[in-house]
Design an enzyme around this catalytic site. Structure first.
Site, PDB file in Angstrom:
ATOM      1  N   LYS A  18       0.823  -0.850  -0.247  1.00  0.00           N
ATOM      2  CA  LYS A  18      -0.123  -0.227   0.149  1.00  0.00           C
ATOM      3  C   LYS A  18       0.829   1.166  -0.176  1.00  0.00           C
ATOM      4  O   LYS A  18       0.624   1.824  -0.990  1.00  0.00           O
ATOM      5  CB  LYS A  18      -0.770   0.005   0.978  1.00  0.00           C
ATOM      6  CG  LYS A  18      -1.049   1.564   1.725  1.00  0.00           C
ATOM      7  CD  LYS A  18      -2.343   1.649   2.837  1.00  0.00           C
ATOM      8  CE  LYS A  18      -2.405   2.586   3.428  1.00  0.00           C
ATOM      9  NZ  LYS A  18      -3.967   3.125   1.733  1.00  0.00           N
ATOM     10  N   ILE A 437     -20.777  12.299  -0.516  1.00  0.00           N
ATOM     11  CA  ILE A 437     -21.383  10.858   0.042  1.00  0.00           C
ATOM     12  C   ILE A 437     -21.528  10.858   1.594  1.00  0.00           C
ATOM     13  O   ILE A 437     -21.473  10.108   1.886  1.00  0.00           O
ATOM     14  CB  ILE A 437     -20.879  10.056  -0.241  1.00  0.00           C
ATOM     15  CG1 ILE A 437     -21.164  10.031  -1.820  1.00  0.00           C
ATOM     16  CG2 ILE A 437     -21.167   8.600   0.110  1.00  0.00           C
ATOM     17  CD1 ILE A 437     -23.106   9.942  -2.038  1.00  0.00           C
ATOM     18  N   TYR A 518      -8.976  -2.569  -2.522  1.00  0.00           N
ATOM     19  CA  TYR A 518      -8.628  -2.624  -4.350  1.00  0.00           C
ATOM     20  C   TYR A 518      -7.051  -1.906  -4.028  1.00  0.00           C
ATOM     21  O   TYR A 518      -7.617  -1.064  -3.649  1.00  0.00           O
ATOM     22  CB  TYR A 518      -9.897  -1.458  -5.766  1.00  0.00           C
ATOM     23  CG  TYR A 518     -10.264  -0.548  -4.081  1.00  0.00           C
ATOM     24  CD1 TYR A 518      -9.452   0.658  -5.110  1.00  0.00           C
ATOM     25  CD2 TYR A 518     -10.771  -0.181  -3.844  1.00  0.00           C
ATOM     26  CE1 TYR A 518      -9.375   1.978  -4.621  1.00  0.00           C
ATOM     27  CE2 TYR A 518     -11.047   1.128  -3.423  1.00  0.00           C
ATOM     28  CZ  TYR A 518     -10.344   2.470  -3.981  1.00  0.00           C
ATOM     29  OH  TYR A 518     -10.645   2.998  -3.178  1.00  0.00           O
ATOM     30  N   HIS A 647     -27.259   4.814   0.409  1.00  0.00           N
ATOM     31  CA  HIS A 647     -25.728   5.029  -0.596  1.00  0.00           C
ATOM     32  C   HIS A 647     -25.590   3.860  -0.626  1.00  0.00           C
ATOM     33  O   HIS A 647     -25.085   2.842  -0.246  1.00  0.00           O
ATOM     34  CB  HIS A 647     -24.767   6.089  -0.115  1.00  0.00           C
ATOM     35  CG  HIS A 647     -23.262   5.491  -1.139  1.00  0.00           C
ATOM     36  ND1 HIS A 647     -23.708   5.716  -2.323  1.00  0.00           N
ATOM     37  CD2 HIS A 647     -22.134   5.207  -0.925  1.00  0.00           C
ATOM     38  CE1 HIS A 647     -22.277   5.950  -3.113  1.00  0.00           C
ATOM     39  NE2 HIS A 647     -21.726   5.539  -2.006  1.00  0.00           N
ATOM     40  N   HIS A 701     -12.502   7.404  -7.413  1.00  0.00           N
ATOM     41  CA  HIS A 701     -11.536   6.360  -6.896  1.00  0.00           C
ATOM     42  C   HIS A 701     -10.595   7.040  -7.907  1.00  0.00           C
ATOM     43  O   HIS A 701      -8.896   6.112  -7.702  1.00  0.00           O
ATOM     44  CB  HIS A 701     -11.759   5.039  -7.459  1.00  0.00           C
ATOM     45  CG  HIS A 701     -12.769   4.791  -6.443  1.00  0.00           C
ATOM     46  ND1 HIS A 701     -14.485   5.040  -6.511  1.00  0.00           N
ATOM     47  CD2 HIS A 701     -12.889   3.865  -5.379  1.00  0.00           C
ATOM     48  CE1 HIS A 701     -14.309   4.736  -4.722  1.00  0.00           C
ATOM     49  NE2 HIS A 701     -13.541   3.814  -4.519  1.00  0.00           N
TER      50      HIS A 701
END
Length: 765
Positions: A18, A437, A518, A647, A701
């Site tokens: 990561k 959101i 992801y 959502h 994203h």
């Protein structure tokens, strides 16, 4: 007796990949730095499995983003917008497909079957020119071999790859993706030939589509593909691996008849009925890779029960042809329990992460061969007994409250159209209201404050002050941007499910139980070990504080029961729906307290509702009934004037749109932009939707900042199929993973686009 691991976590025990990815994307490190980190991780994983006694160790399961995107690179199936023409695909093209770049958007991202893992969806059509463009599978096999570790190279199978793809933009809907098999099989042959030349003796094809409800022509495609590959596969042992569910009887016949295949892998945790198919007939002289160790949950295996299952299968296939395996890739579980030095000792004894599951696989294989590690089996039996008898697991009042829900529908008393009228009188919103959101960027400073507070390095007073300052900053930004319905930015939360789980009974938490979702996005799922209840309010203070800073509506932000369930490691000693009802009752208490605290707009995210949908159609109805019911339980008692939002993100929704309508939310915000407005097709086809809806207008994203005109164009496409009085304008998802340098201009363009369309609509009257 042999042992096998389907796949292994790839981010490292403390998320080394990561940080390496993000450093590379930020320009703070080089491609060589990223390659070195990944090579070191692969080396550690291979050596660990080898030392544990695993015979069949996978390679080519380590991806910088996901294994389907790796396959797209291998096949050279790069959409033209990325400007690639030939040669080995490098990081620039690879990450542009995954994340987009300054000039073009990313490819669609969706959930990997019914998991919280995502993959980049291939875009295919008759014009795609395939070529062997990534030698990753061969290079990683050679890399392991140079370390003295013999591996089984893993490829996404050709038929599953095509069936997991979508039609490229502009391709006629009648085009059959399976017609591309003759174009991609030559590349698979090249890869296989190179692996054979490098010395590989086994190869694994992941064909998870075998567990789905497939029409006859799709099953025939598997038969035809492997018949075509048979001569190239000659001399190799070939494993076809399935996972996540039972293999249907007709698919089982096709699978076990494939040409050139010597072994078949099955998930015997989620696919227990497959055992009956195996016992009723398994091909002679073929290997059975029996997935008896759960790759998707963190509970210690019942070794004694698994051994009984394996012994029964040994009588069917023979001692030399049975291989002990995981049910699926360990990608979906946490890495190593050794890193959990502060986890409650009793609960820890009930668990097994990926490293421990490798040991379980080896222990079962040895026990099957008559070399039982008695102390290991005894400790396992003691831990299972402790879990069954622990008073921490059961709360009779919670069990009774959930049981009392049976037979009730739990709907709001008034129809949604009447509720929307009442809410509009209270909120006085413009047409095309804008909102976000929930989350805003998680800065380094914000993470430091939370970290220091947890470590008790700063006082609660200093922590509250810092969080209030962050909320005020987020409120001011939104007011400056002229957003209509605000959020407080969730500065007090690192992860939304973890945040709520920490305040609910029946949950346990890890320090390093990270799981990849992801790319570089990792989550740390809570562990639901017992009955769930809410001891005290969770969000009321922060939401009320935020509302006091503005006259605009402030959304209360909650995670819904189905999403908490699907994004947790869930207890496996009672049905999932019973646990979900318990969570729903806890969230219901919170919703009603928010309303009492003056919050008139409450968002209850069910981002993972579609994710939990069973893979077989026969099981859809039961799941959707209890999942939708759980959501309705949370808000069935609020006033008409309280607006309930929900959502959902990054899944295929069209096939469950009627269940989404049945949730009876006042407003739903939902992913739309990355999937080429696929969601809108259900409305073009005549589905009537009377509640508020906000199909996302840009992809959060990706670091790419969409222009005002681009967003306006998206809104106009929505207005072609949706009434203007129900349409909301919002991003696809939360903004936590983005930077303020991306968020502010993107939101400005979003608001400007909404105002532009409002002006055009007003002028047209």
């Amino acid at each position: 007796m042999a042992s096998h691991i389907v796949g292994y976590p790839r981010m490292g025990p403390k998320r080394e990949l990561k940080f390496a990815l993000e450093s590379f994307w930020d320009g703070k490190s080089t491609a060589d730095d990223l390659k070195k980190v990944s090579a070191d991780l692969r080396s550690d994983i291979w050596k660990q499995m080898s030392a544990a006694g695993i015979k069949y160790i996978p390679s080519n399961t380590f991806a910088y983003y996901d294994q389907v995107l790796d396959t797209t690179a291998m096949l050279g199936a790069v959409p033209p917008r990325y400007g690639w023409n030939s040669g080995e695909i490098g990081f620039d093209v690879y990450f542009s497909m995954a994340r987009g770049n300054a000039s073009v958007p990313a490819m669609e991202m969706t959930k990997w079957f019914d998991t919280n893992y995502h993959y980049i969806v291939p875009e295919l059509g008759p014009e795609v020119k395939f070529s062997y463009a990534s030698h990753k599978a061969v290079n990683e096999y050679k890399e392991a071999k140079a370390l003295g570790v013999e591996t089984v190279p893993v490829l996404v199978g050709p038929v599953s790859y095509l069936l997991l793809s979508k039609l490229a933009k502009g391709v006629d809907k009648s085009f059959d993706l399976l017609s591309l098999l003759p174009k991609i099989l030559p590349i698979y042959k090249e890869v296989i030939a190179e692996l054979k030349g490098a010395g590989a003796t086994w190869i694994q094809f992941d064909e998870p589509l075998f567990v789905m409800d497939l029409e006859g022509h799709k099953l025939q495609a598997f038969s035809g593909a492997y018949a075509e590959l048979e001569s190239t596969l000659s001399g190799l042992n070939v494993l076809v691996e399935t996972y996540f569910a039972d293999v249907p009887a007709e698919a089982y016949k096709t699978l076990t008849s494939l040409k050139g295949v010597t072994a078949f892998g099955f998930d015997l945790i989620r696919g227990t009925k497959t055992i009956d198919l195996i016992k009723s007939g398994f091909p002679k002289d073929k290997y059975l890779f029996a997935g008896v160790v759960d790759g998707r949950n963190i509970w210690a295996n019942d070794l004694a029960a698994s051994l009984i299952t394996l012994q029964s299968l040994e009588g069917v296939v023979g001692k030399d042809k049975l291989v002990v395996s995981t049910s699926c890739s360990l990608l979906h579980t946490a890495v190593d329990l050794v890193n959990e030095t502060k986890l409650d000792a009793e609960i820890k004894s009930w668990l097994a992460f990926a490293a421990q599951k490798v040991v379980e696989v080896d222990a079962l294989a040895k026990a099957l061969a008559g070399q039982t590690n008695q102390s290991f089996f005894s400790a396992n039996a003691e831990a299972l007994s402790s879990r069954r008898s622990s008073p921490r697991v059961t709360n009779q009042s919670v069990q009774k409250a959930a049981a009392d829900l049976k037979g009730s529908d739990h709907r709001r008393a008034t129809e949604v159209t009447a509720r929307l009228d009442a809410q509009q009188k209270k909120l006085n919103l413009p047409i095309l209201p804008t909102t976000t959101i929930g989350s805003f960027p998680q800065t380094v400073e914000l993470r430091r404050v939370r970290r220091e507070y947890k470590a008790k390095k700063i006082s609660e007073e200093d922590y509250v002050k810092a969080i209030k300052e962050e909320i005020k900053k987020v409120v001011d930004i939104q007011e400056d941007l002229d957003i209509d319905v605000l959020v407080h930015g969730e500065p007090e939360r690192n992860d939304m499910v973890e945040y709520f789980g920490e305040q609910l009974s029946g949950f346990a938490f890890t320090a390093n139980g990270w799981v990849q979702s992801y790319g570089s996005r990792c989550v740390k799922p809570p562990i639901i070990y017992g009955d769930v209840s809410r001891p005290k309010p969770m969000t009321v203070f922060w939401s009320s504080t935020a509302q006091s800073m503005t006259k605009r509506p402030m959304k209360g932000m909650l995670t819904g029961p189905v999403t908490i369930l699907n994004w947790s490691f869930v207890r496996n000693d009672q049905p999932r729906h019973e646990t979900c009802y318990q969570i729903a009752l806890a969230i219901k208490d919170e919703v009603e307290d928010l309303e009492k605290g003056g919050i008139g707009v409450i968002q209850i995210d069910e981002a993972a509702l579609r994710e939990g949908l069973p893979l077989r159609k026969a099981e859809h109805s039961f799941y959707l009934d209890w999942a939708v019911h759980s959501f309705r339980i949370t808000n069935c008692g609020v006033q008409d004037s309280t607006q309930i939002h929900t959502h959902m993100c990054y899944s295929h929704f069209n096939d469950i749109i009627h269940s989404i309508i049945d949730m009876d939310a006042d407003v739903i915000t939902i992913e739309n932009s990355r999937s080429d407005e696929k969601l809108l097709s259900v409305f073009r086809e005549g589905v009537k939707y009377g509640a508020g809806i906000g199909p996302g207008v840009y992809d959060i994203h990706s670091p790419r900042i969409p222009s005002t005109d681009e967003i306006a164009d998206r809104v106009n496409k929505m207005l072609a199929v949706l009434e203007q009085n129900i349409l909301w304008v919002n991003p696809d998802c939360g903004l936590k993973t983005r930077k303020y340098t991306e968020v502010k201009p993107a939101l400005k363009n979003m608001v400007d686009a909404a105002k532009l369309i409002r002006s055009q609509l007003s002028s047209a009257k």
